[in-house]
Design a protein around this motif. Sequence first.
Motif, PDB file in Angstrom:
ATOM      1  N   TYR A 277       0.823  -1.214   0.000  1.00  0.00           N
ATOM      2  CA  TYR A 277       0.000   0.000   0.000  1.00  0.00           C
ATOM      3  C   TYR A 277       0.857   1.265   0.000  1.00  0.00           C
ATOM      4  CZ  TYR A 277      -3.811  -3.219   1.134  1.00  0.00           C
ATOM      5  OH  TYR A 277      -4.727  -4.239   1.102  1.00  0.00           O
ATOM      6  N   LYS A 278       2.045   1.197   0.587  1.00  0.00           N
ATOM      7  CA  LYS A 278       2.904   2.382   0.618  1.00  0.00           C
ATOM      8  C   LYS A 278       3.448   2.734  -0.764  1.00  0.00           C
ATOM      9  CE  LYS A 278       4.452   2.807   5.388  1.00  0.00           C
ATOM     10  NZ  LYS A 278       5.612   2.911   6.300  1.00  0.00           N
ATOM     11  N   GLY A 327       2.133   2.765  10.386  1.00  0.00           N
ATOM     12  CA  GLY A 327       2.730   1.611   9.727  1.00  0.00           C
ATOM     13  C   GLY A 327       3.009   0.492  10.712  1.00  0.00           C
ATOM     14  N   VAL A 328       3.595   0.850  11.858  1.00  0.00           N
ATOM     15  CA  VAL A 328       3.854  -0.147  12.911  1.00  0.00           C
ATOM     16  C   VAL A 328       2.554  -0.685  13.480  1.00  0.00           C
ATOM     17  CG1 VAL A 328       4.851  -0.486  15.209  1.00  0.00           C
ATOM     18  CG2 VAL A 328       6.096   0.846  13.494  1.00  0.00           C
ATOM     19  N   LEU A 329       1.565   0.187  13.622  1.00  0.00           N
ATOM     20  CA  LEU A 329       0.259  -0.223  14.143  1.00  0.00           C
ATOM     21  C   LEU A 329      -0.369  -1.275  13.231  1.00  0.00           C
ATOM     22  CD1 LEU A 329      -1.871   0.393  16.362  1.00  0.00           C
ATOM     23  CD2 LEU A 329      -2.896   2.015  14.772  1.00  0.00           C
ATOM     24  N   ALA A 330      -0.251  -1.084  11.927  1.00  0.00           N
ATOM     25  CA  ALA A 330      -0.819  -2.046  10.978  1.00  0.00           C
ATOM     26  C   ALA A 330      -0.099  -3.388  11.043  1.00  0.00           C
ATOM     27  CB  ALA A 330      -0.746  -1.489   9.565  1.00  0.00           C
ATOM     28  N   ALA A 335      -5.338  -3.657  13.250  1.00  0.00           N
ATOM     29  CA  ALA A 335      -5.795  -2.510  12.466  1.00  0.00           C
ATOM     30  C   ALA A 335      -5.703  -2.824  10.974  1.00  0.00           C
ATOM     31  CB  ALA A 335      -4.960  -1.280  12.790  1.00  0.00           C
ATOM     32  N   PRO A 336      -6.700  -2.441  10.170  1.00  0.00           N
ATOM     33  CA  PRO A 336      -6.647  -2.695   8.723  1.00  0.00           C
ATOM     34  C   PRO A 336      -5.439  -2.006   8.094  1.00  0.00           C
ATOM     35  CG  PRO A 336      -8.854  -2.023   9.400  1.00  0.00           C
ATOM     36  CD  PRO A 336      -7.955  -1.791  10.580  1.00  0.00           C
ATOM     37  N   ALA A 340      -4.591   2.099   7.840  1.00  0.00           N
ATOM     38  CA  ALA A 340      -3.438   2.588   8.603  1.00  0.00           C
ATOM     39  C   ALA A 340      -2.434   3.302   7.696  1.00  0.00           C
ATOM     40  CB  ALA A 340      -2.759   1.429   9.331  1.00  0.00           C
ATOM     41  N   VAL A 341      -2.170   2.721   6.531  1.00  0.00           N
ATOM     42  CA  VAL A 341      -1.188   3.317   5.610  1.00  0.00           C
ATOM     43  C   VAL A 341      -1.686   4.650   5.057  1.00  0.00           C
ATOM     44  CG1 VAL A 341      -0.090   3.018   3.355  1.00  0.00           C
ATOM     45  CG2 VAL A 341      -0.090   1.147   4.995  1.00  0.00           C
TER      46      VAL A 341
END
Length: 361
Positions: A277-278, A327-330, A335-336, A340-341
């Motif tokens: 996604y990034k 990013g870390v949370l995803a 988290a989706p 998140a991204v």
Amino acid sequence: MLKIIDKYILKRYLATFSVMLLMFIPIGIVIDVSEKVNRMIENQAPFNEIAWYYLDFTIYFANLLFPIFLFLSVIWFTSKLANNTEIIAILSSGISFTRFMRPYIVGATIVSFFALIMSVYLVPSASAGFKNFRYKYLIGNGQNEMRDNSDVFRQISKDEYLFVSGYNEVSKMAFNFSMEKFEGDKLKYKLIASRIKWNEKTKNYTLFSYSKRKVGEYGDIIERGEKKDTIFNFDLEDLTPLVYIAETLPLNELHKFIDKEKARGSSNINTYLVVLYKKYSIPVSAFILTIIAVAVSAMKRRGGMGANLAIGIVLAFAFVFLDKVFGVLAEKSTAPPLLAVWTPNIVFGLLAIYLLRNAKR
């Protein structure tokens, strides 16, 4: 008249951004060399590998930090236009603020296009070289540390498992290879080799110092040899350490890899999705940050360029902070990954709309 102004602003946009990259990348290389030269010498890194490492380093970090460089460069030259009252003259001639933004959007489109091309074609290869050199020569005790951090243990089918203790992206070679095949809960055979190498031309693998034990009902059959060419039903990516595999794959291969890992029920799937996604979210951020930069710096302030740059630096690092946190949370939570991204772009997109409306007034 308008075309002349458009060309003038677009030229300043691209030139300032290019100069910003050319200024900061060498500084980053010098700092990196000063910090890591001792480890390179201790771990006997060859000069040609060091040269390739810094080429990969340049591509990797230019892609990673380009939103910051773009943001600061737009603030820099737009603030100069404002301080020289050029923006006031342009708007006083009857040109709307929206029309004034056109060359900025064209510039952001050009930069985003090249960022996307880099992300799809150049960055995966650069990331592979950068990460491989880092794990081989720079982390801890060099190769020993690489082995400790790059063990790969994977289930490649319903009853087959493989293990390697290290992988070299440049030579396409893995070390301490082991493969086991079961039938139910019974071991059918085990294959071990000191090294396994992928042959690009012949599309097969070469085993070095190998041993294969077939478990029989009345006795085992053992096969040994120094070298053997063979074909396996696993892909080269299956030998790559999980710590950075997704970053090293081109876009089409990354999609296939993610589909395969989803089918296997991989626990690292969110990490791979974040990388995917990034590739799309970073180029879009060029438009958002360009709009914010123009809205912040188009006004002539009492503090001059210094005040605008201070605001710009705070906003730039706030963007990077949000990008890293989400990013870390995803990767580490439920988290989706897609949400998140894209959250930093959504938050700063709303900020861009607010600042642009105020700037028009």
